[in-house]
Enzyme design. Structure first.
Site, PDB file in Angstrom:
ATOM      1  N   HIS A  57       0.703  -1.402   0.056  1.00 34.10           N
ATOM      2  CA  HIS A  57      -0.058   0.092   0.056  1.00 34.10           C
ATOM      3  C   HIS A  57       0.762   1.277  -0.078  1.00 34.10           C
ATOM      4  CE1 HIS A  57      -3.103  -2.904   1.400  1.00 34.10           C
ATOM      5  NE2 HIS A  57      -3.845  -2.333   0.890  1.00 34.10           N
ATOM      6  N   HIS A  97      -2.974  -0.222   7.076  1.00 32.41           N
ATOM      7  CA  HIS A  97      -2.324  -0.713   5.813  1.00 32.41           C
ATOM      8  C   HIS A  97      -1.341   0.177   5.485  1.00 32.41           C
ATOM      9  CE1 HIS A  97      -5.974   2.023   5.058  1.00 32.41           C
ATOM     10  NE2 HIS A  97      -4.999   2.413   4.220  1.00 32.41           N
ATOM     11  N   GLY A 147      -4.712  -3.411  12.374  1.00 32.22           N
ATOM     12  CA  GLY A 147      -5.335  -4.347  11.502  1.00 32.22           C
ATOM     13  C   GLY A 147      -6.932  -3.667  10.986  1.00 32.22           C
ATOM     14  N   ASP A 188      -9.588   8.052   5.722  1.00 32.86           N
ATOM     15  CA  ASP A 188     -11.111   8.487   5.310  1.00 32.86           C
ATOM     16  C   ASP A 188     -11.917   7.162   5.629  1.00 32.86           C
ATOM     17  OD1 ASP A 188     -11.298  10.667   3.662  1.00 32.86           O
ATOM     18  OD2 ASP A 188      -9.668   9.871   2.715  1.00 32.86           O
ATOM     19  N   HIS A 294      -4.200   3.223  -4.278  1.00 34.36           N
ATOM     20  CA  HIS A 294      -4.135   2.801  -2.768  1.00 34.36           C
ATOM     21  C   HIS A 294      -3.460   1.414  -2.505  1.00 34.36           C
ATOM     22  CE1 HIS A 294      -6.420   1.773   1.015  1.00 34.36           C
ATOM     23  NE2 HIS A 294      -6.609   0.541   0.602  1.00 34.36           N
ATOM     24  N   ARG A 390     -23.832 -14.535  37.329  1.00 32.31           N
ATOM     25  CA  ARG A 390     -23.528 -12.942  37.461  1.00 32.31           C
ATOM     26  C   ARG A 390     -23.431 -12.369  38.753  1.00 32.31           C
ATOM     27  NH1 ARG A 390     -28.957  -9.397  36.467  1.00 32.31           N
ATOM     28  NH2 ARG A 390     -30.613 -10.712  37.339  1.00 32.31           N
ATOM     29  N   PHE A 482     -24.290  -9.613  23.364  1.00 32.23           N
ATOM     30  CA  PHE A 482     -23.770  -8.265  22.638  1.00 32.23           C
ATOM     31  C   PHE A 482     -22.417  -8.403  22.462  1.00 32.23           C
ATOM     32  CE2 PHE A 482     -27.674  -6.444  24.992  1.00 32.23           C
ATOM     33  CZ  PHE A 482     -28.476  -6.985  24.186  1.00 32.23           C
ATOM     34  N   HIS A 506     -26.251 -13.228  31.291  1.00 30.10           N
ATOM     35  CA  HIS A 506     -27.453 -13.486  30.769  1.00 30.10           C
ATOM     36  C   HIS A 506     -27.072 -14.363  29.125  1.00 30.10           C
ATOM     37  CE1 HIS A 506     -28.473 -10.088  32.887  1.00 30.10           C
ATOM     38  NE2 HIS A 506     -29.907 -10.228  32.469  1.00 30.10           N
ATOM     39  N   ASP A 514     -36.590 -11.862  27.070  1.00 32.31           N
ATOM     40  CA  ASP A 514     -36.134 -10.960  26.185  1.00 32.31           C
ATOM     41  C   ASP A 514     -36.066 -11.784  24.578  1.00 32.31           C
ATOM     42  OD1 ASP A 514     -35.846  -8.720  27.566  1.00 32.31           O
ATOM     43  OD2 ASP A 514     -33.830  -9.337  28.416  1.00 32.31           O
ATOM     44  N   HIS A 518     -31.736 -12.053  22.084  1.00 28.61           N
ATOM     45  CA  HIS A 518     -31.067 -11.936  23.412  1.00 28.61           C
ATOM     46  C   HIS A 518     -30.540 -13.239  24.063  1.00 28.61           C
ATOM     47  CE1 HIS A 518     -32.291  -7.807  23.334  1.00 28.61           C
ATOM     48  NE2 HIS A 518     -31.807  -7.609  24.441  1.00 28.61           N
TER      49      HIS A 518
END
Length: 731
Positions: A57, A97, A147, A188, A294, A390, A482, A506, A514, A518
């Site tokens: 690059h 890069h 990366g 960018d 590029h 938990r 999540f 959870h 949920d 979930h």
């Protein structure tokens, strides 16, 4: 005590440079002719380095040359003779890069490992190359492995937070023992990544005025010009996120303007700073300002053309003149002088604040500030009443966080759910912040409200961990589902061998109402397959103590501790933190067993109850193995694995887990598992809906045992059986 100087500066020679000399950087106005030569030779060198193996690059690295001169020659405080000098400025190349940009300046600045021979190994077949296609943390002068785009800027936020927290904790009037700046280069594409915006928002909120982001604004990405997909007002966005904005109209040649912008940014007292620097990608080539510049070498003819455009001999290659080397020669002694000044300050600090300095020295050496083993409660201290793991994790982690200043604990807006708040905790916040809810803090605080930014949370945690190995132990927390959002950053932490603990609550269909959005089914398989990460799923509080012990000992490995929302039975007579350290262990032994049940985490209760039903209703003897972590088990001796799973017996092995079964084929002959999404039902009802009932499980296991009695254990080899028909129904 052993002062930080003993570790940080063992071999740095003494220097006679005065403090005034140290603090007075040279001026680019005095070096205009030499700078012109450096720019021309640097850009031709980049073109040569990519052309020799016809890859890489070159475009942005050439375009950013003036920014590099401003940073490495004039503004950054660092010591090439000692790349790990503790109070050095940190530089992060988020647009990784463009790594030749960084490698070439490390070489020019005098980093010992970055020889010219190494520089020429870029894109070669050399396995000993320290010039990989994206910067990697294990190499001198590289702070983080960036990366994937956007990771670096989030890492930089973590690095800047580390400085703020250490300074607020240890600095005293006249003794700024930590005061470094974090510099981050982006392009960018970084600005388009969601993780970058998450991190930008957080940094603006925290007012991290020690963070400077330099934007290589060339308006080109792989597909073409940026306006193909992005027409936002970047400066307005950054200001709205709480950043100062400085513009440099000519980032191609005007090194002085870049230096002035960097110095202005470093002097900020109230906000992080975003420097929008206009550059030209592939400058001097036939495809400058074009996407073609590029990510590909320019070809022999165009490289010659580039050299002509920069008044260089088109037939000479890899030219770096003595004049260019001489231009950077003062950096090494200047860095040594900066470092010596810091060492002298540390020695005076030790005399003035011996107890504080002793703790600071431990942090510099990467040591925890107290005996953590004595803090984890003994098994006898745990209640025998059912409790969610938990909450078990809170019983163990919160005393650790209260006692160990290394801990930086945070959550993605789930404080009431993840149980990670300890008594008298202080939030990491700008000290002037006054929230409407009344929860405030300061930079010495160690509880982080990340907001609903799971991806940035994990990437920022990587920055905290990378600041200096062991100085910080970041703990993140969210619902397990999540950590799908956080997975790219968790993977980068594993790749960099950064110790972190991710609290994933959870973690099952027992999460309940949920619903399937979930309820994680396949996510455990991802993390079990991911190299250098410990995915651990404890079944009760004692096993939770075990997984924390493992996580604290895993100095070069992140851990995910997978925890239940629902209350779980406690198995004081069976569970063992020592057993957890081996990944799997015999939970309940049974001589001449007909079947081995593998119990994991929240579903251990089904293994135990199924064992009882098998004995009482089917006359079948079952033994149980607890299996909290596959990777830890894989590291055990063959003898131990044979003893635990009884590979050579005629008893089949059945895994019971309400997850996708992928991967368990290595350890079991059959599985009572799931291959569909979950369902919105109360936790116990969700388990029943998907067939997790000891009577149903026992029936299916009994049928398997009967098959083996009739056809032999060989009948199962290579034919893994899915026993749970209910768990395979479609949502």
């Amino acid at each position: 005590m052993a002062p930080p100087s003993a570790m940080v500066l063992e071999s740095t020679p003494s220097t006679t440079l005065s403090k005034a000399t140290i603090n007075k950087m040279p001026s680019p106005k005095d070096d205009a002719q030499t700078i012109d030569l450096v720019l021309r030779q640097f850009r031709c060198l980049i073109a040569d380095l990519c052309q020799q193996f016809n890859g890489g690059h070159p475009g942005s690295a050439m375009g950013m040359a003036a920014i590099g001169i401003a940073l490495w020659k004039y503004v950054m405080k660092y010591s090439p003779a000692n790349p790990t000098y503790f109070n050095r400025d940190r530089f992060v190349l988020s647009n990784g890069h463009t790594c030749l940009f960084q490698y070439a300046f490390l070489h020019l600045a005098g980093y010992k490992a970055m020889t010219f021979d190494q520089l020429k190994s870029y894109h070669s077949d050399r396995s000993d190359s320290i010039c990989p296609g994206h910067p990697e943390i294990e190499n001198e002068g590289i702070e983080v492995t960036t990366g994937p785009l956007g990771q670096g800027i989030a890492n930089a936020v973590g690095l800047a937070m580390a400085t703020k927290n250490l300074a607020a904790t240890y600095n005293r009037p006249g003794y700024d023992v930590v005061n470094n700046t974090t510099w981050c280069m982006i392009g960018d594409a970084c600005l388009q990544e969601g993780v970058a915006l998450e991190a930008i928002q957080a940094a603006g909120h925290w007012k991290l005025n020690n963070l400077v982001v330099m934007y290589d604004n060339n308006q080109i990405t792989c597909d073409g010009s940026v306006d193909l997909c992005n027409t936002e007002d970047v400066n307005a966005k950054m200001r709205a996120c709480g950043w100062n904005v400085i513009e440099v109209s000519d980032g191609r040649y005007d090194v002085d303007a870049v230096v002035q912008a960097l110095e202005q940014a470093k002097a900020s007292t109230d906000k992080p700073t975003f420097i929008n620097i206009r550059t030209v990608i592939g400058i001097g080539s036939s495809v400058e300002n074009d996407a073609k510049s590029h990510g590909a070498a320019y070809g022999v003819d165009d490289v010659k053309n580039i050299k002509r455009n920069f008044q260089m001999d088109p037939d000479e290659h890899f030219v770096v003149s003595d004049l260019v080397y001489d231009f950077f020669r003062d950096i090494k002694p200047r860095g040594q002088a900066i470092e010596s000044e810091w060492i002298n300050k540390i020695r005076a600090y030790e005399a003035a604040y011996p107890e504080l300095a002793d703790e600071f020295s431990k942090r510099v050496r990467g040591e925890l500030t107290a005996d953590w083993r004595s803090i984890i409660p003994a098994k006898e201290a745990f209640s025998t009443n059912p409790i969610a793991t938990r909450k078990s994790a809170g019983l163990i982690c919160n005393p650790l966080a209260a006692a160990l200043n290394n801990f930086m604990v945070g959550t993605a807006d789930l404080s009431p759910s993840v149980a990670m708040i300890w008594k008298d905790k202080v939030d990491f916040q700008h000290p002037d912040l006054k929230t409407e809810c009344g929860i405030n803090g300061n930079y010495a605080g160690r509880y982080i409200h990340y907001g609903v930014r799971e991806h940035a949370m994990a990437a920022i945690a990587n920055g905290l961990a990378a600041f200096n190995k062991g100085t910080f132990l970041p703990v993140t927390s969210s619902f397990f589902m999540f950590y799908m959002y956080a997975a790219p950053a968790v993977r980068m932490g594993a790749l960099q061998e950064l110790q972190a603990i991710h609290i994933a609550t959870h973690d099952s269909i027992g999460t309940g109402e949920d619903g399937p959005t979930h309820q994680p089914i396949a996510l455990a398989s991802l993390y079990r397959a991911m190299p250098n990460i410990l995915y651990m799923r404890p079944c009760d509080t004692e096993e939770t103590a075990g997984v924390f012990t493992v996580a604290l000992e895993a100095k070069n490995t992140p851990s995910i501790i997978s925890l239940s929302r629902q209350n779980l039975e406690q198995y004081h007579q069976y569970s063992s933190r020592e057993g957890v350290s081996r990944g799997a262990y015999v939970f309940i032994e049974e001589e001449n067993a007909d079947v081995t049940l593998l119990g994991v985490g929240s579903e251990m209760c089904f293994a135990v109850k199924t064992r009882d039903v098998l004995r009482e209703k089917h006359g079948i003897k079952a033994r149980i193995v607890s299996f909290p972590c596959q990777r830890l088990f894989d590291a055990q001796s063959l003898e131990y694995k044979r003893q635990t799973l009884q590979y050579r017996s005629n008893a089949p092995r059945v895994i019971i887990e309400a997850y996708a079964v992928n991967g368990w084929e290595r350890y079991a002959d059959a599985g009572y598992s799931m291959s569909s999404f979950g369902k919105s039902l109360p936790g116990k009802d969700a388990y029943k809906f998907f067939g997790f009932d000891e009577n149903l499980i026992a029936l299916r296991v009994a049928e398997l045992v009967e098959t083996v009695r009739r056809d032999g254990i060989e009948s199962l080899r290579g034919e893994f059986r899915d026993l749970n028909i209910s768990g395979h129904q479609q949502h």
